[in-house]
Each structure stands twice: as C-alpha cells, then as structure tokens.
Design a protein around this motif. Sequence first.
Motif, mmCIF file in Angstrom:
data_model
loop_
_atom_site.group_PDB
_atom_site.id
_atom_site.type_symbol
_atom_site.label_atom_id
_atom_site.label_comp_id
_atom_site.label_asym_id
_atom_site.label_seq_id
_atom_site.Cartn_x
_atom_site.Cartn_y
_atom_site.Cartn_z
ATOM 1 N N GLY A 139 34.906 47.074 80.877
ATOM 2 C CA GLY A 139 33.556 47.023 79.945
ATOM 3 C C GLY A 139 33.962 45.701 79.309
ATOM 4 N N PHE A 140 34.977 45.097 78.749
ATOM 5 C CA PHE A 140 35.177 43.841 78.368
ATOM 6 C C PHE A 140 34.697 42.841 79.397
ATOM 7 C CE2 PHE A 140 37.710 46.037 75.178
ATOM 8 C CZ PHE A 140 37.016 45.557 73.860
ATOM 9 N N ARG A 141 35.337 43.057 80.763
ATOM 10 C CA ARG A 141 35.131 42.136 81.819
ATOM 11 C C ARG A 141 33.723 41.877 81.791
ATOM 12 N NH1 ARG A 141 35.326 44.211 86.616
ATOM 13 N NH2 ARG A 141 37.164 45.529 85.903
ATOM 14 N N GLU A 142 32.934 43.164 81.906
ATOM 15 C CA GLU A 142 31.394 42.877 82.349
ATOM 16 C C GLU A 142 30.430 42.765 81.206
ATOM 17 O OE1 GLU A 142 30.428 46.823 84.597
ATOM 18 O OE2 GLU A 142 31.706 46.195 86.156
ATOM 19 N N PHE A 167 35.395 38.888 79.534
ATOM 20 C CA PHE A 167 36.670 38.930 78.917
ATOM 21 C C PHE A 167 37.646 39.659 79.866
ATOM 22 C CE2 PHE A 167 38.845 37.262 74.943
ATOM 23 C CZ PHE A 167 40.032 37.509 75.524
ATOM 24 N N PRO A 168 37.876 39.069 81.146
ATOM 25 C CA PRO A 168 38.762 40.307 81.850
ATOM 26 C C PRO A 168 40.105 40.474 81.281
ATOM 27 C CG PRO A 168 38.518 37.835 82.827
ATOM 28 C CD PRO A 168 37.706 38.025 81.674
ATOM 29 N N ASN A 169 40.888 41.278 81.442
ATOM 30 C CA ASN A 169 41.996 41.723 81.086
ATOM 31 C C ASN A 169 42.160 42.237 79.700
ATOM 32 O OD1 ASN A 169 43.256 41.083 83.736
ATOM 33 N ND2 ASN A 169 44.852 40.481 83.084
ATOM 34 N N ALA A 170 41.062 42.250 78.925
ATOM 35 C CA ALA A 170 40.974 42.645 77.705
ATOM 36 C C ALA A 170 40.907 44.141 77.716
ATOM 37 C CB ALA A 170 40.078 42.090 76.751
ATOM 38 N N ILE A 171 41.571 45.004 77.099
ATOM 39 C CA ILE A 171 41.567 46.554 77.017
ATOM 40 C C ILE A 171 41.378 47.199 75.807
ATOM 41 C CG2 ILE A 171 43.255 46.729 79.044
ATOM 42 C CD1 ILE A 171 45.299 47.631 76.637
ATOM 43 N N ALA A 172 41.097 46.371 74.510
ATOM 44 C CA ALA A 172 40.689 46.862 73.359
ATOM 45 C C ALA A 172 40.458 45.930 72.361
ATOM 46 C CB ALA A 172 41.633 47.787 73.056
ATOM 47 N N TYR A 219 35.735 38.955 69.037
ATOM 48 C CA TYR A 219 35.057 39.521 70.217
ATOM 49 C C TYR A 219 33.548 39.648 69.531
ATOM 50 C CZ TYR A 219 34.450 44.183 71.229
ATOM 51 O OH TYR A 219 33.896 45.689 71.226
ATOM 52 N N ALA A 220 33.630 40.354 68.511
ATOM 53 C CA ALA A 220 32.202 40.665 67.764
ATOM 54 C C ALA A 220 31.144 39.451 67.456
ATOM 55 C CB ALA A 220 32.645 41.392 66.682
#
Length: 126
Positions: A15-18, A22-27, A123-124
């Motif tokens: 979800g973060f990547r798409e 932001f790839p590799n972000a998990i939360a 990120y918001a």
Amino acid sequence: MPKPSEEVWRESEEGFREKWNFPNAIAAIDGKHVLIQAPPHSGSNYFCYKKHFSTVLLALVDANYKFIVVDIGAFGKNSDASILRNSNLGKGLQNGTLNIPSPKILPGGSDVLPHVIMKLSHYARI
C-alpha cells in the motif's frame, strides 16, 4: 489487537509503495494525547505538557490509515520515546517478535534494505 502477521506487513508495504510511492515502508506511527479526568490518587502521572490530564494512544497504521497496532493507556506525562520503549510495540521491535518481513531490495536498486516505519505526519503531507 492480534500481533500482525508477516502477510499484514507485506500488504501494508504494498500500500505504501503503490499509494504513496514509498517502498519498504510498512507502517506510519503516531501518538495522540486523549483528554481524561484525572484518576483518583494518580498525582501528576497523567498531567501532560499541554497542561491537562491525558492518556496516550500510540498507533501504527497502514497506507489507508487503518490500525495495525495500538497501545493505549500510557501516562500523559511520559515522552514519546519512553511510551514507545515501554509499550508492547516497542518491546516487539527491540526483540524482533513482530513478524516484520526480512529486508529486501528497493525497486531499481541493488542494496538490501530494512523495512521502515515513518512518522504519520510526515507521510500525511505527501
């Protein structure tokens, strides 16, 4: 809340990547003071820098702002760092028991990098 599975983290990273590129972000993490009436005999434990009594909600959310992990009930007087350190979330991050996927290569790269958790307000604003 149940401990997130590796699949939950992978879906969150997707979800973060798409959605946020932001790839590799998990939360994303954030904490909020929740205004309360001071519990009897609690002294200044719940009195926060905002000059009122509060308890703290600490949460990890996915790219769609859905809760993944929550920790509720820390004293309002505590710092963000101490709340995280003393929470089950913080302890799980320290001892590696949160089922976070192994590091991976970023798209277009060659280095293997760990997954990251970012501050929600950062990120918001993207």
